[in-house]
Design a protein around this motif. Sequence first.
Motif, PDB file in Angstrom:
ATOM      1  N   GLN A   1      -1.737   3.433   4.183  1.00  0.00           N
ATOM      2  CA  GLN A   1      -1.354   2.823   5.447  1.00  0.00           C
ATOM      3  C   GLN A   1      -1.760   3.702   6.629  1.00  0.00           C
ATOM      4  O   GLN A   1      -2.226   3.196   7.659  1.00  0.00           O
ATOM      5  N   VAL A   2      -1.591   5.000   6.473  1.00  0.00           N
ATOM      6  CA  VAL A   2      -1.989   5.926   7.536  1.00  0.00           C
ATOM      7  C   VAL A   2      -3.500   5.858   7.760  1.00  0.00           C
ATOM      8  O   VAL A   2      -3.982   5.785   8.906  1.00  0.00           O
ATOM      9  N   LEU A   3      -4.278   5.869   6.676  1.00  0.00           N
ATOM     10  CA  LEU A   3      -5.738   5.809   6.811  1.00  0.00           C
ATOM     11  C   LEU A   3      -6.185   4.513   7.461  1.00  0.00           C
ATOM     12  O   LEU A   3      -7.089   4.506   8.311  1.00  0.00           O
ATOM     13  N   LEU A   4      -5.567   3.400   7.082  1.00  0.00           N
ATOM     14  CA  LEU A   4      -5.937   2.115   7.672  1.00  0.00           C
ATOM     15  C   LEU A   4      -5.560   2.072   9.149  1.00  0.00           C
ATOM     16  O   LEU A   4      -6.317   1.539   9.978  1.00  0.00           O
ATOM     17  N   THR A   5      -4.412   2.636   9.491  1.00  0.00           N
ATOM     18  CA  THR A   5      -4.013   2.703  10.901  1.00  0.00           C
ATOM     19  C   THR A   5      -5.009   3.524  11.712  1.00  0.00           C
ATOM     20  O   THR A   5      -5.398   3.130  12.826  1.00  0.00           O
ATOM     21  N   LEU A   6      -5.436   4.657  11.174  1.00  0.00           N
ATOM     22  CA  LEU A   6      -6.424   5.487  11.860  1.00  0.00           C
ATOM     23  C   LEU A   6      -7.751   4.751  12.012  1.00  0.00           C
ATOM     24  O   LEU A   6      -8.400   4.823  13.068  1.00  0.00           O
ATOM     25  N   ALA A   7      -8.167   4.034  10.970  1.00  0.00           N
ATOM     26  CA  ALA A   7      -9.436   3.315  11.016  1.00  0.00           C
ATOM     27  C   ALA A   7      -9.420   2.210  12.065  1.00  0.00           C
ATOM     28  O   ALA A   7     -10.449   1.901  12.675  1.00  0.00           O
ATOM     29  N   ILE A   8      -8.260   1.614  12.291  1.00  0.00           N
ATOM     30  CA  ILE A   8      -8.150   0.541  13.283  1.00  0.00           C
ATOM     31  C   ILE A   8      -8.090   1.099  14.694  1.00  0.00           C
ATOM     32  O   ILE A   8      -8.744   0.579  15.609  1.00  0.00           O
ATOM     33  N   THR A   9      -7.341   2.161  14.896  1.00  0.00           N
ATOM     34  CA  THR A   9      -7.010   2.624  16.246  1.00  0.00           C
ATOM     35  C   THR A   9      -7.983   3.649  16.810  1.00  0.00           C
ATOM     36  O   THR A   9      -8.372   3.568  17.980  1.00  0.00           O
ATOM     37  N   VAL A  10      -8.385   4.618  16.004  1.00  0.00           N
ATOM     38  CA  VAL A  10      -9.171   5.750  16.518  1.00  0.00           C
ATOM     39  C   VAL A  10     -10.503   5.321  17.127  1.00  0.00           C
ATOM     40  O   VAL A  10     -10.869   5.799  18.220  1.00  0.00           O
ATOM     41  N   PRO A  11     -11.293   4.405  16.511  1.00  0.00           N
ATOM     42  CA  PRO A  11     -12.595   4.058  17.106  1.00  0.00           C
ATOM     43  C   PRO A  11     -12.501   3.413  18.472  1.00  0.00           C
ATOM     44  O   PRO A  11     -13.507   3.351  19.195  1.00  0.00           O
ATOM     45  N   MET A  12     -11.323   2.933  18.865  1.00  0.00           N
ATOM     46  CA  MET A  12     -11.199   2.299  20.177  1.00  0.00           C
ATOM     47  C   MET A  12     -11.452   3.287  21.311  1.00  0.00           C
ATOM     48  O   MET A  12     -12.004   2.911  22.361  1.00  0.00           O
ATOM     49  N   ALA A  13     -11.052   4.546  21.130  1.00  0.00           N
ATOM     50  CA  ALA A  13     -11.165   5.531  22.209  1.00  0.00           C
ATOM     51  C   ALA A  13     -12.625   5.784  22.612  1.00  0.00           C
ATOM     52  O   ALA A  13     -12.958   5.676  23.799  1.00  0.00           O
ATOM     53  N   PRO A  14     -13.538   6.127  21.686  1.00  0.00           N
ATOM     54  CA  PRO A  14     -14.927   6.305  22.119  1.00  0.00           C
ATOM     55  C   PRO A  14     -15.564   5.020  22.626  1.00  0.00           C
ATOM     56  O   PRO A  14     -16.435   5.071  23.501  1.00  0.00           O
ATOM     57  N   MET A  15     -15.126   3.858  22.106  1.00  0.00           N
ATOM     58  CA  MET A  15     -15.648   2.592  22.632  1.00  0.00           C
ATOM     59  C   MET A  15     -15.227   2.386  24.079  1.00  0.00           C
ATOM     60  O   MET A  15     -16.013   1.907  24.910  1.00  0.00           O
ATOM     61  N   ILE A  16     -13.991   2.728  24.413  1.00  0.00           N
ATOM     62  CA  ILE A  16     -13.527   2.620  25.796  1.00  0.00           C
ATOM     63  C   ILE A  16     -14.333   3.548  26.693  1.00  0.00           C
ATOM     64  O   ILE A  16     -14.716   3.183  27.817  1.00  0.00           O
ATOM     65  N   TYR A  17     -14.618   4.744  26.203  1.00  0.00           N
ATOM     66  CA  TYR A  17     -15.410   5.688  27.000  1.00  0.00           C
ATOM     67  C   TYR A  17     -16.819   5.138  27.248  1.00  0.00           C
ATOM     68  O   TYR A  17     -17.309   5.159  28.388  1.00  0.00           O
ATOM     69  N   ARG A  18     -17.464   4.629  26.201  1.00  0.00           N
ATOM     70  CA  ARG A  18     -18.832   4.151  26.344  1.00  0.00           C
ATOM     71  C   ARG A  18     -18.927   2.912  27.236  1.00  0.00           C
ATOM     72  O   ARG A  18     -19.900   2.748  27.972  1.00  0.00           O
ATOM     73  N   SER A  19     -17.902   2.049  27.189  1.00  0.00           N
ATOM     74  CA  SER A  19     -17.978   0.794  27.932  1.00  0.00           C
ATOM     75  C   SER A  19     -17.376   0.882  29.333  1.00  0.00           C
ATOM     76  O   SER A  19     -17.821   0.157  30.233  1.00  0.00           O
ATOM     77  N   ALA A  20     -16.391   1.746  29.557  1.00  0.00           N
ATOM     78  CA  ALA A  20     -15.694   1.764  30.841  1.00  0.00           C
ATOM     79  C   ALA A  20     -15.996   2.991  31.696  1.00  0.00           C
ATOM     80  O   ALA A  20     -15.942   2.899  32.933  1.00  0.00           O
ATOM     81  N   PHE A  21     -16.314   4.131  31.091  1.00  0.00           N
ATOM     82  CA  PHE A  21     -16.410   5.375  31.853  1.00  0.00           C
ATOM     83  C   PHE A  21     -17.824   5.953  31.931  1.00  0.00           C
ATOM     84  O   PHE A  21     -18.114   6.702  32.869  1.00  0.00           O
ATOM     85  N   LEU A  22     -18.668   5.650  30.970  1.00  0.00           N
ATOM     86  CA  LEU A  22     -19.938   6.376  30.865  1.00  0.00           C
ATOM     87  C   LEU A  22     -20.806   6.192  32.096  1.00  0.00           C
ATOM     88  O   LEU A  22     -21.431   7.148  32.581  1.00  0.00           O
ATOM     89  N   ASP A  23     -20.863   4.980  32.641  1.00  0.00           N
ATOM     90  CA  ASP A  23     -21.704   4.745  33.813  1.00  0.00           C
ATOM     91  C   ASP A  23     -21.146   5.386  35.076  1.00  0.00           C
ATOM     92  O   ASP A  23     -21.824   5.433  36.097  1.00  0.00           O
ATOM     93  N   LEU A  24     -19.897   5.870  35.014  1.00  0.00           N
ATOM     94  CA  LEU A  24     -19.270   6.512  36.169  1.00  0.00           C
ATOM     95  C   LEU A  24     -19.166   8.020  35.984  1.00  0.00           C
ATOM     96  O   LEU A  24     -18.353   8.667  36.659  1.00  0.00           O
TER      97      LEU A  24
ATOM     98  N   LEU B   1       0.823  -1.202   0.000  1.00  0.00           N
ATOM     99  CA  LEU B   1       0.000   0.000   0.000  1.00  0.00           C
ATOM    100  C   LEU B   1       0.858   1.253   0.000  1.00  0.00           C
ATOM    101  O   LEU B   1       1.952   1.270   0.584  1.00  0.00           O
ATOM    102  N   PRO B   2       0.387   2.316  -0.614  1.00  0.00           N
ATOM    103  CA  PRO B   2       1.089   3.605  -0.476  1.00  0.00           C
ATOM    104  C   PRO B   2       1.004   4.094   0.953  1.00  0.00           C
ATOM    105  O   PRO B   2       0.126   3.677   1.725  1.00  0.00           O
ATOM    106  N   ILE B   3       1.898   4.990   1.327  1.00  0.00           N
ATOM    107  CA  ILE B   3       2.013   5.426   2.706  1.00  0.00           C
ATOM    108  C   ILE B   3       0.728   6.077   3.201  1.00  0.00           C
ATOM    109  O   ILE B   3       0.314   5.892   4.362  1.00  0.00           O
TER     110      ILE B   3
END
Length: 351
Positions: free
Chosen positions: A124-147, A119-121
């Motif tokens: 690769q950057v877009l795929l890395t962002l697509a894999i990593t970035v959605p984890m942050a709001p998921m962590i918030y919704r599953s671990a922090f929201l009820d607190l 893949l062109p660079i």
Amino acid sequence: MTMNGTMALILAQDGLTTGIIYALLSLSILLVFLVTRILWVPAGEFVTFGALTMGVLQRHEVPATVWLLAALGGATLAREGVRAWRSGRRTNWWLMAASYAVLPAVVVGAAIVLAPMDLPIFAQVLLTLAITVPMAPMIYRSAFLDLAGSPVLVLLFVAVAVHYLLTGLGLVFFGPDGMRTPPFIPGRLDIGVTRISWHLLLVIGVALTLTGSLFAFFERTFWGKSMRAVALNRRGARLVGVKPETAGTIAFGIAGLIGCLSGILIAPVTGIYYDSGFLIGLRGFIGAVLGGLASFPAAIAGSIFLGLFESYASFFASAYKEAIVFSLLVPILIWRSVIERRRHALPDDAE
């Protein structure tokens, strides 16, 4: 080894590069804290996940972080389902399924298909962002929201637990060996008496673009203004129809984007290991503290100063670099404490 003009300029470039990365990270920490009152301890883990995921993709392998994304999506979908069932709301099931089931499945499939390709660079950057970035709001919704209404100390304990969990998973995913990716634009540009690396110019360009975009988002968009309202008065924002939960989700999404981009940009400068995130995140936290955990411009200026200070400290006393850098936090906290005491002093004390 003595310092000369050429060496000073080289150290200044290295310090400016890392300082800008710390500035971006301090923005994410400060944003999350202002909107949710959560000290985003795992901010550094998104730096390491972004850098190491990019490194794995450049080896034409499927990064194991895709399976973490899928697991987080499933856990968040289950938690949202339980929350909706308890509250009696049955709407927006299609939106939850699309966000936490369909989207992760599409990203996992794309990673499996595209990772072995050359893949062109930019891809690769877009795929890395697509894999990593959605984890942050998921962590918030599953671990922090009820607190959300819990004291800051409780939220800090949960953030530390998430940090250790992500660090352990990083060891499982990437192993103990570090990675360092090649620069996006190799070479240097001759300017007067010095040479500036193209990578530094790229880092400055990305930082300015991201900072300008965030400024426009907070000044011109509805949700940007809503997040500012939540940061100022959470209860008042709820009374006028703003959902603090949605604002927190957006804040975590922006923090995940900043962290992942920071990791991609810093990987060509220094080797990144699975446990590098804590020290990098702590430097971003120092920059946020310099801004009083309230001012974005002060946090940026403090982080750039920290990067330059670290660069020159590594030249004069490399063995004590970490101690010297983190010792800055002590006078800063004392200074901030004195200011706060004077600000909140009673009239009798003031006399």
